[in-house]
Design a protein around this motif. Sequence first.
Motif, mmCIF file in Angstrom:
data_model
loop_
_atom_site.group_PDB
_atom_site.id
_atom_site.type_symbol
_atom_site.label_atom_id
_atom_site.label_comp_id
_atom_site.label_asym_id
_atom_site.label_seq_id
_atom_site.Cartn_x
_atom_site.Cartn_y
_atom_site.Cartn_z
ATOM 1 N N ARG A 391 -1.453 -6.366 -17.805
ATOM 2 C CA ARG A 391 -2.224 -7.484 -17.230
ATOM 3 C C ARG A 391 -3.120 -6.986 -16.095
ATOM 4 N NH1 ARG A 391 -0.442 -12.592 -18.679
ATOM 5 N NH2 ARG A 391 1.591 -12.708 -19.696
ATOM 6 N N ALA A 392 -2.562 -6.166 -15.214
ATOM 7 C CA ALA A 392 -3.347 -5.665 -14.081
ATOM 8 C C ALA A 392 -4.498 -4.772 -14.568
ATOM 9 C CB ALA A 392 -2.451 -4.898 -13.113
ATOM 10 N N GLU A 393 -4.232 -3.928 -15.534
ATOM 11 C CA GLU A 393 -5.270 -3.005 -16.003
ATOM 12 C C GLU A 393 -6.384 -3.737 -16.739
ATOM 13 O OE1 GLU A 393 -3.112 -0.213 -18.320
ATOM 14 O OE2 GLU A 393 -2.371 0.924 -16.571
ATOM 15 N N ARG A 394 -6.100 -4.904 -17.325
ATOM 16 C CA ARG A 394 -7.136 -5.642 -18.032
ATOM 17 C C ARG A 394 -8.235 -6.128 -17.097
ATOM 18 N NH1 ARG A 394 -3.058 -7.768 -21.585
ATOM 19 N NH2 ARG A 394 -2.721 -9.531 -20.192
ATOM 20 N N ILE A 395 -7.938 -6.281 -15.810
ATOM 21 C CA ILE A 395 -8.961 -6.702 -14.848
ATOM 22 C C ILE A 395 -9.257 -5.576 -13.864
ATOM 23 C CG2 ILE A 395 -8.457 -9.160 -15.030
ATOM 24 C CD1 ILE A 395 -6.865 -8.956 -12.457
ATOM 25 N N ALA A 396 -9.178 -4.335 -14.371
ATOM 26 C CA ALA A 396 -9.519 -3.132 -13.604
ATOM 27 C C ALA A 396 -8.603 -2.923 -12.410
ATOM 28 C CB ALA A 396 -10.976 -3.179 -13.141
ATOM 29 N N GLY A 397 -7.346 -3.355 -12.533
ATOM 30 C CA GLY A 397 -6.376 -3.168 -11.465
ATOM 31 C C GLY A 397 -5.322 -2.139 -11.835
ATOM 32 N N SER A 398 -4.286 -2.087 -11.035
ATOM 33 C CA SER A 398 -3.195 -1.140 -11.282
ATOM 34 C C SER A 398 -1.894 -1.745 -10.786
ATOM 35 C CB SER A 398 -3.458 0.198 -10.580
ATOM 36 O OG SER A 398 -3.522 0.006 -9.168
ATOM 37 N N LEU A 399 -0.784 -1.210 -11.286
ATOM 38 C CA LEU A 399 0.530 -1.682 -10.880
ATOM 39 C C LEU A 399 1.439 -0.479 -10.719
ATOM 40 C CD1 LEU A 399 2.468 -4.760 -11.847
ATOM 41 C CD2 LEU A 399 3.575 -2.588 -12.309
ATOM 42 N N THR A 400 2.146 -0.426 -9.599
ATOM 43 C CA THR A 400 3.094 0.654 -9.332
ATOM 44 C C THR A 400 4.465 0.065 -9.050
ATOM 45 O OG1 THR A 400 2.515 0.642 -6.976
ATOM 46 C CG2 THR A 400 1.309 2.163 -8.401
ATOM 47 N N VAL A 401 5.490 0.821 -9.421
ATOM 48 C CA VAL A 401 6.880 0.381 -9.247
ATOM 49 C C VAL A 401 7.645 1.483 -8.537
ATOM 50 C CG1 VAL A 401 8.982 -0.375 -10.390
ATOM 51 C CG2 VAL A 401 6.755 -1.028 -11.319
ATOM 52 N N GLU A 402 8.349 1.109 -7.487
ATOM 53 C CA GLU A 402 9.221 2.038 -6.768
ATOM 54 C C GLU A 402 10.631 1.451 -6.762
ATOM 55 O OE1 GLU A 402 7.704 2.688 -2.900
ATOM 56 O OE2 GLU A 402 5.789 3.556 -3.578
ATOM 57 N N SER A 403 11.569 2.211 -7.333
ATOM 58 C CA SER A 403 12.943 1.712 -7.396
ATOM 59 C C SER A 403 13.871 2.877 -7.688
ATOM 60 C CB SER A 403 13.073 0.646 -8.490
ATOM 61 O OG SER A 403 14.387 0.136 -8.538
ATOM 62 N N GLU A 404 15.093 2.710 -7.268
ATOM 63 C CA GLU A 404 16.161 3.643 -7.627
ATOM 64 C C GLU A 404 17.483 2.898 -7.552
ATOM 65 O OE1 GLU A 404 17.394 6.534 -4.458
ATOM 66 O OE2 GLU A 404 15.395 6.076 -3.689
ATOM 67 N N PRO A 405 18.437 3.298 -8.338
ATOM 68 C CA PRO A 405 19.714 2.561 -8.386
ATOM 69 C C PRO A 405 20.344 2.405 -7.000
ATOM 70 C CG PRO A 405 19.587 4.170 -10.167
ATOM 71 C CD PRO A 405 18.405 4.411 -9.298
ATOM 72 N N GLY A 406 20.675 1.141 -6.693
ATOM 73 C CA GLY A 406 21.343 0.835 -5.436
ATOM 74 C C GLY A 406 20.429 0.612 -4.250
ATOM 75 N N HIS A 407 19.129 0.722 -4.420
ATOM 76 C CA HIS A 407 18.207 0.595 -3.285
ATOM 77 C C HIS A 407 17.091 -0.413 -3.534
ATOM 78 C CE1 HIS A 407 20.155 4.478 -2.495
ATOM 79 N NE2 HIS A 407 19.906 4.238 -1.209
ATOM 80 N N GLY A 408 17.279 -1.355 -4.396
ATOM 81 C CA GLY A 408 16.301 -2.410 -4.588
ATOM 82 C C GLY A 408 15.066 -1.941 -5.347
ATOM 83 N N THR A 409 14.096 -2.844 -5.429
ATOM 84 C CA THR A 409 12.882 -2.582 -6.208
ATOM 85 C C THR A 409 11.666 -3.071 -5.423
ATOM 86 O OG1 THR A 409 14.069 -2.845 -8.291
ATOM 87 C CG2 THR A 409 11.670 -3.020 -8.380
ATOM 88 N N ALA A 410 10.595 -2.286 -5.467
ATOM 89 C CA ALA A 410 9.316 -2.673 -4.855
ATOM 90 C C ALA A 410 8.234 -2.544 -5.919
ATOM 91 C CB ALA A 410 8.994 -1.786 -3.655
ATOM 92 N N LEU A 411 7.572 -3.650 -6.176
ATOM 93 C CA LEU A 411 6.494 -3.699 -7.169
ATOM 94 C C LEU A 411 5.205 -4.052 -6.448
ATOM 95 C CD1 LEU A 411 6.629 -5.273 -10.661
ATOM 96 C CD2 LEU A 411 4.819 -5.969 -9.109
ATOM 97 N N SER A 412 4.127 -3.299 -6.725
ATOM 98 C CA SER A 412 2.853 -3.519 -6.037
ATOM 99 C C SER A 412 1.726 -3.530 -7.053
ATOM 100 C CB SER A 412 2.605 -2.417 -5.000
ATOM 101 O OG SER A 412 1.364 -2.604 -4.361
ATOM 102 N N ALA A 413 0.938 -4.603 -7.039
ATOM 103 C CA ALA A 413 -0.244 -4.735 -7.902
ATOM 104 C C ALA A 413 -1.489 -4.731 -7.026
ATOM 105 C CB ALA A 413 -0.178 -6.007 -8.724
#
Length: 421
Positions: A391-413
């Motif tokens: 979805r992000a790339e369709r409008i010339a954007g990007s999406l990154t995901v930072e996560s590891e077991p036991g330390h939560g998740t951070a998603l950035s578009a």
Amino acid sequence: MQTEEMTVSYAQIDRRQDQFHSWGPYGLLLVSTVLSLASHELIESPAQWYAGGALVAAAIGLQLRLGPRHGPRTPSRGGAVVYTLRWAVSFGLTWINPFFAFYASTGYFDSDELIASRRGQRLGLCAHAVAIAGSQAGGFPFHSWVQWVLFGVMFIVNSTLLMMVGHFAKQEEQRSRDRAVTITELERTNTALQQALDENAALHAQLLVQAREAGVADERRRLAAEIHDTIAQGLTGIIAQLQVVANAPDLDVARTHLARASDLARHSLGEARRSVHNLAPVALENAGLPEALKKTVAEWGEQTGVRAEFTVTGPSEQLHEEVAATLLRIVQEALSNAARHARATRLGVTLSFAGDEVLLDIRDDGQGFDPRAVPARTHAGGFGLDGMRARAERIAGSLTVESEPGHGTALSARVPLVRHD
């Protein structure tokens, strides 16, 4: 903008030069006349008074003949005649009174504008240098050899100064031509840049149309997949349960399978309603993206019991509907994933307007996961990380995901800020 300022500055310089060439000779003639009247003892006879008055009138007439200056004059035979007559008048005036040398200096300013040939220009400048040097030596006629010596020295000095000034004037003229060429090039470059900007705007609009069409196609594929995976399977299960009921040996078995069929029907109805709801961003119909996200996050927090917060940073903008719908879908899918997998106690969504970009951050304190271990989807329009990234790339954007077991998740578009037209 810089080109316009340069053009205005040069126009002001040209206007001041026109004013000097138009009114400067009158001013110098007035100064010379006033000084001559103040030193009247230098005028020996009434005939010189009459001659001086006639010559002053002739000087005014010649200047009126030239008229006001509007840009550099074009050398001509008539201009050369006026220049010669003006020198004769100024020489006669300096013979009557040396203070008229101020008026004689006007010949230094416009020889190149009135005389066409280089040789004629040099002769005209030398002639005026003779008149001015004679005035500086005490005025014509000379009565001693000292005056002749002074005349020779002053003539050399004036001629040298004329050559230096002429050299500098040529350099300035060349610089002026270079500036004119530079301004022309800058204007041409600005025109090309504006054309490029217009073409980029048209291309951007075309890309948005293509993105909308691609989004519609992806939504259709997603909806078809959901119908196949949920509603169609549910209907298949209902049919299977009803077939069992038709062949059931007793009432209790029939009731059991009827109950299962009823549950499948309710589940399928819920899935159908959810699919229809997800077909279009209803939350954006009556509100902007920040309000829609705030409501979505609040409702999700009430349904899941997770402490959910929404924050907006930067000056809020009315976004293009395609951009707003994309960001809303990403948040909805991220919240759905968090509800199913994260087991979080806190979740935060931040929408940031940063210049020409819009940033969307979703963070939770859940159990996390290894992004490299998530299998890729077979179609870009599905749910999950690949669906959000698509979805992000369709409008010339990007999406990154930072996560590891036991330390939560951070998603950035990160997507371009395209305002609502």
